[in-house]
Design an enzyme around this catalytic site. Structure first.
Site, PDB file in Angstrom:
ATOM      1  N   SER A  98       3.551  -4.612  -0.081  1.00  0.00           N
ATOM      2  CA  SER A  98       3.464  -3.725  -1.234  1.00  0.00           C
ATOM      3  C   SER A  98       4.481  -4.174  -2.269  1.00  0.00           C
ATOM      4  CB  SER A  98       3.733  -2.276  -0.821  1.00  0.00           C
ATOM      5  OG  SER A  98       3.661  -1.411  -1.936  1.00  0.00           O
ATOM      6  N   HIS A 102       8.623  -4.384 -12.440  1.00  0.00           N
ATOM      7  CA  HIS A 102       9.006  -3.723 -13.684  1.00  0.00           C
ATOM      8  C   HIS A 102       9.622  -4.758 -14.626  1.00  0.00           C
ATOM      9  CE1 HIS A 102       8.163   0.336 -12.334  1.00  0.00           C
ATOM     10  NE2 HIS A 102       8.838   0.108 -11.222  1.00  0.00           N
ATOM     11  N   HIS A 112       1.361  -3.566  -9.994  1.00  0.00           N
ATOM     12  CA  HIS A 112       1.473  -3.094  -8.616  1.00  0.00           C
ATOM     13  C   HIS A 112       0.381  -3.764  -7.793  1.00  0.00           C
ATOM     14  CE1 HIS A 112      -0.388  -0.271  -5.620  1.00  0.00           C
ATOM     15  NE2 HIS A 112       0.833  -0.365  -5.128  1.00  0.00           N
ATOM     16  N   ASN A 114      -0.933  -4.077  -3.404  1.00  0.00           N
ATOM     17  CA  ASN A 114      -0.723  -3.650  -2.022  1.00  0.00           C
ATOM     18  C   ASN A 114      -1.903  -4.117  -1.188  1.00  0.00           C
ATOM     19  OD1 ASN A 114      -1.510  -0.909  -0.130  1.00  0.00           O
ATOM     20  ND2 ASN A 114       0.464  -1.885   0.186  1.00  0.00           N
ATOM     21  N   VAL A 115      -1.632  -4.732  -0.062  1.00  0.00           N
ATOM     22  CA  VAL A 115      -2.674  -5.022   0.929  1.00  0.00           C
ATOM     23  C   VAL A 115      -2.138  -4.593   2.285  1.00  0.00           C
ATOM     24  CG1 VAL A 115      -3.985  -6.820  -0.253  1.00  0.00           C
ATOM     25  CG2 VAL A 115      -1.897  -7.447   0.951  1.00  0.00           C
ATOM     26  N   GLY A 264       8.803   8.578   8.828  1.00  0.00           N
ATOM     27  CA  GLY A 264      10.229   8.307   8.992  1.00  0.00           C
ATOM     28  C   GLY A 264      10.589   6.896   8.631  1.00  0.00           C
TER      29      GLY A 264
END
Length: 306
Positions: A98, A102, A112, A114-115, A264
């Site tokens: 991920s 910026h 952005h 993500n895989v 968590g």
């Protein structure tokens, strides 16, 4: 059952680690000043870990975070079972890359990608697995040629696969990256997919890899085109104000953020996606006919760019 098309967790993990390295190398070369720090971490109780890479205070990128994680647990969290209630209580493994970039110059969009791969197991049952991910672009100042390029690369990533794949996942991206409480898009979209498994492991894995491999092809040419453009202090202030939308979306809606916090996960790595500097302003209104107003009225409206 087709024994040649079973989930290969190690193959996915190997690809993801290599993808992280490839993306970081490309971004560091483009920045030219700073490189990524590497922070390897482990979860308690032997439940996996990851590699967080962050570039800060570069010439081109104010902050770039590229995270790999591979975590496991005895019970899937609510964010992962909302669409699959039958998996509640399953043991799971989750892995992915991920990233959020910026830039410093407000003429360069934030990006952005993500895989990810999930596999859930229950005793005496076959494992349930799926892929997800995508990439999207969040401009502060819009340029048609950048939007066309971004979506052309997204379409190219989908071309080897089922007809209509780009259109399907482009629409899903527009719907997903929508800030409901603002009634506005986060950016100009791209691709978003989830729960991908219906065509078997090999084809699904191939699609995830195609999305991951096309990200840099989509983003770097835009960075190179815009990084040396002049900008004013007022444009920088607008960039910082618009970054607030990124904060709002990530903390309220983003599935990956919610999953990480609910399991968590490592907070520093989960929240590295947030911008380093952001400015909130009460009830800001843009001047009629300005480039800032055009962002809202033209660019932040879903449209067919290719």
């Amino acid at each position: 059952m087709n024994t040649t098309d079973q989930p290969d967790i190690e193959a996915v993990k190997s690809y993801l680690i290599e993808l992280q390295q490839t993306i970081c190398n490309a971004l560091a070369r483009e920045d030219g000043k700073e490189d990524f720090i590497i922070d390897e971490w482990q979860r308690e109780n032997g439940q996996g870990g990851g590699i967080t890479r962050v570039l800060s205070n570069g010439d081109v990128f104010e902050q770039a975070g590229v995270n790999f994680s591979h975590v496991s647990g005895g019970q899937l969290p609510a964010s992962a079972t909302a669409h699959r209630p039958e998996l509640a209580g399953s043991e799971f493994q989750a892995m992915g890359v991920s990233l959020v970039i910026h830039p410093r110059n407000p003429k360069i969009p934030t990006s952005h990608a993500n895989v990810r791969f999930f596999i859930a197991t229950k005793e005496n049952e076959d494992p349930v697995w799926w892929f997800g991910g995508g990439f999207d672009l969040t401009p502060y100042y819009g340029f048609d040629e950048d939007c066309v390029h971004w979506h052309s690369v997204a379409k190219k990533a989908c071309q080897p696969f089922t007809e209509g794949t780009y259109e399907k996942y482009k629409t899903w991206c527009d719907n997903y990256f929508y800030i409901k409480h603002r009634s506005e898009q986060r950016g100009i979209g791209g691709l978003f997919f989830d729960d991908l498994n219906e065509e078997g492991f090999n084809k699904s894995f191939a699609f995830m890899k195609s999305v991951g491999d096309h990200y840099i092809d989509g983003y770097l040419p835009i960075v190179q085109r815009r990084k040396n453009e002049a900008y004013t202090e007022a444009q920088r202030e607008f960039q910082l104000y618009r970054r607030g939308r990124y904060v709002e979306f990530n903390l309220v809606y983003d599935r990956g953020t919610l999953f990480g916090l609910q399991t968590g996960g490592r907070t520093e790595s989960i929240l590295m996606s947030l911008p380093p500097v952001v400015h909130f302003e009460y009830n800001r209104q843009e001047d009629p006919g300005s480039e800032e107003e055009k962002l809202y009225n033209y660019y932040l409206k879903p449209k067919d760019w290719v």
